[in-house]
Design a protein around this motif. Structure first.
Motif, PDB file in Angstrom:
ATOM      1  N   GLY A  52     -26.759 174.437 -11.874  1.00 28.78           N
ATOM      2  CA  GLY A  52     -26.759 173.019 -11.544  1.00 28.78           C
ATOM      3  C   GLY A  52     -28.117 172.441 -11.210  1.00 28.78           C
ATOM      4  N   LYS A  53     -29.168 173.262 -11.281  1.00 32.49           N
ATOM      5  CA  LYS A  53     -30.511 172.815 -10.917  1.00 32.49           C
ATOM      6  C   LYS A  53     -31.503 173.123 -12.042  1.00 32.49           C
ATOM      7  N   LEU A  54     -32.537 172.317 -12.109  1.00 31.53           N
ATOM      8  CA  LEU A  54     -33.713 172.632 -12.923  1.00 31.53           C
ATOM      9  C   LEU A  54     -34.840 172.802 -11.915  1.00 31.53           C
ATOM     10  N   THR A  55     -35.232 174.042 -11.677  1.00 31.18           N
ATOM     11  CA  THR A  55     -36.167 174.350 -10.597  1.00 31.18           C
ATOM     12  C   THR A  55     -37.610 174.269 -11.095  1.00 31.18           C
ATOM     13  N   THR A  56     -38.361 173.387 -10.461  1.00 31.60           N
ATOM     14  CA  THR A  56     -39.748 173.129 -10.841  1.00 31.60           C
ATOM     15  C   THR A  56     -40.697 173.663  -9.789  1.00 31.60           C
ATOM     16  N   ALA A  79     -41.159 162.327 -12.259  1.00 29.05           N
ATOM     17  CA  ALA A  79     -40.352 161.373 -13.017  1.00 29.05           C
ATOM     18  C   ALA A  79     -40.063 161.879 -14.428  1.00 29.05           C
ATOM     19  N   LEU A  80     -41.065 162.502 -15.064  1.00 29.35           N
ATOM     20  CA  LEU A  80     -40.853 163.020 -16.416  1.00 29.35           C
ATOM     21  C   LEU A  80     -39.863 164.184 -16.419  1.00 29.35           C
ATOM     22  N   ILE A  81     -39.981 165.077 -15.450  1.00 23.26           N
ATOM     23  CA  ILE A  81     -39.059 166.212 -15.410  1.00 23.26           C
ATOM     24  C   ILE A  81     -37.662 165.768 -14.993  1.00 23.26           C
ATOM     25  N   ASP A  82     -37.553 164.678 -14.250  1.00 23.31           N
ATOM     26  CA  ASP A  82     -36.238 164.108 -13.973  1.00 23.31           C
ATOM     27  C   ASP A  82     -35.524 163.736 -15.276  1.00 23.31           C
ATOM     28  N   GLY A  89     -28.108 167.668 -17.801  1.00 27.15           N
ATOM     29  CA  GLY A  89     -26.957 167.539 -16.924  1.00 27.15           C
ATOM     30  C   GLY A  89     -27.092 168.277 -15.612  1.00 27.15           C
ATOM     31  N   VAL A  90     -28.340 168.423 -15.131  1.00 24.97           N
ATOM     32  CA  VAL A  90     -28.595 169.106 -13.865  1.00 24.97           C
ATOM     33  C   VAL A  90     -29.502 168.227 -12.995  1.00 24.97           C
TER      34      VAL A  90
END
Length: 280
Positions: A52-56, A79-82, A89-90
């Motif tokens: 459920g996450k995209l970890t940056t 903002a771009l990675i959002d 969908g994460v």
């Protein structure tokens, strides 16, 4: 951080709240729902280190690309990675980690993060350790000097035997060294600015957008002068673990889509400033 220090800050987990509304108290929580910890899979079969996450992984602060404002991590990179996270969908989750970990790919290889977004220049050396997205930003370096130094160029710094500073492990530091300097290395961009304010150094070499942000503060504009712009042909990219082609493709798609539909230009003007003139 003292001049030349390289103490790595302890990694701090902070969630960028984009997919749901949350109170300020939730900004440092793990996310917007209970969820299951551990690896998962986003849309399109993209693997993620936390369901459920995209970890940056990033290194704070580095305005205008990523920094904290009113309890949230914001900026151009964020903002771009959002946009990528939305497509998948994460929700984006941000970890504050040492910048040197990005060059080696350590944070990616250990499964700590899915990608790194840190105003990072694409270089052949770094390509040995990570895979980069398509470039998303054309960058230049700039010289910022104290007004009392009277310096406006690197030639002035050298001729007057002034002290030059840069952020450790960055292309700004590398460029200064390539020009025969032994710059004082600071661990973060905040430390670079503090070194200039306190007289530890007379001038610094750092990315031009960072200097632009600093000079919006009247106190900085009164104390410092923007010297030469240094064209190095640098371009920023987001990095993923070697071989993570699905995530890299998803990032590339989000960048291309944002440029095609005008979103990129809006974000650029919001976080960076006026768009570069055509042909400049």
């Amino acid at each position: 951080m003292t001049a030349g220090g390289k103490r790595a800050p302890r990694a701090r987990t902070r969630t960028v709240v984009t997919a749901c509304a949350a109170s300020a108290a939730l900004l440092f929580a793990a996310g917007c729902g209970s969820g299951d910890d551990g690896p998962g899979e986003a849309k399109g079969g993209v693997p993620v280190v936390e369901k459920g996450k995209l970890t940056t992984c990033t290194h704070l602060p580095y305005p205008p690309f990523q920094f904290e404002r009113d309890g949230k991590i914001v900026g151009f990179d964020v903002a771009l990675i959002d946009l990528v996270a939305k497509d998948l969908g994460v929700e984006q989750k941000i970890l504050d980690t040492p910048f040197e970990n990005f060059k080696t790919g350590a944070s990616l290889n250990s499964g700590e993060c899915d990608l790194a977004a840190a105003g990072m220049t694409i270089t052949d050396e770094r390509k040995k350790n990570v895979d980069f997205s398509i470039p998303y930003f054309d960058a230049t370096q700039a010289l910022l000097a104290s007004k009392k130094s009277g310096a406006k160029s690197l030639a002035d710094i050298k001729a007057r035997k002034l002290k030059l500073g840069a952020q450790a492990e960055t292309t700004g530091e590398s460029y200064a060294k390539s020009q025969g300097f032994d710059p004082v290395a600071f661990e973060s961009s905040d430390a670079v600015l503090n070194g200039l304010r306190t007289g530890q150094v007379d001038a610094v070499v750092i990315d031009y957008p960072v200097v632009q942000g600093w000079l919006k503060d009247k106190a900085n504009a009164d104390a410092f002068v923007l010297g030469q712009n240094i064209e190095t042909g640098e371009q920023y990219g987001f990095s993923v673990k070697k071989g993570n082609d699905k995530l890299r493709a998803a990032i590339d798609k989000a960048i291309k889509d944002a440029k095609a539909d005008g979103t990129y230009n809006k974000l650029y003007e919001e976080w960076i400033g006026p768009l570069p003139k055509a042909g400049s």
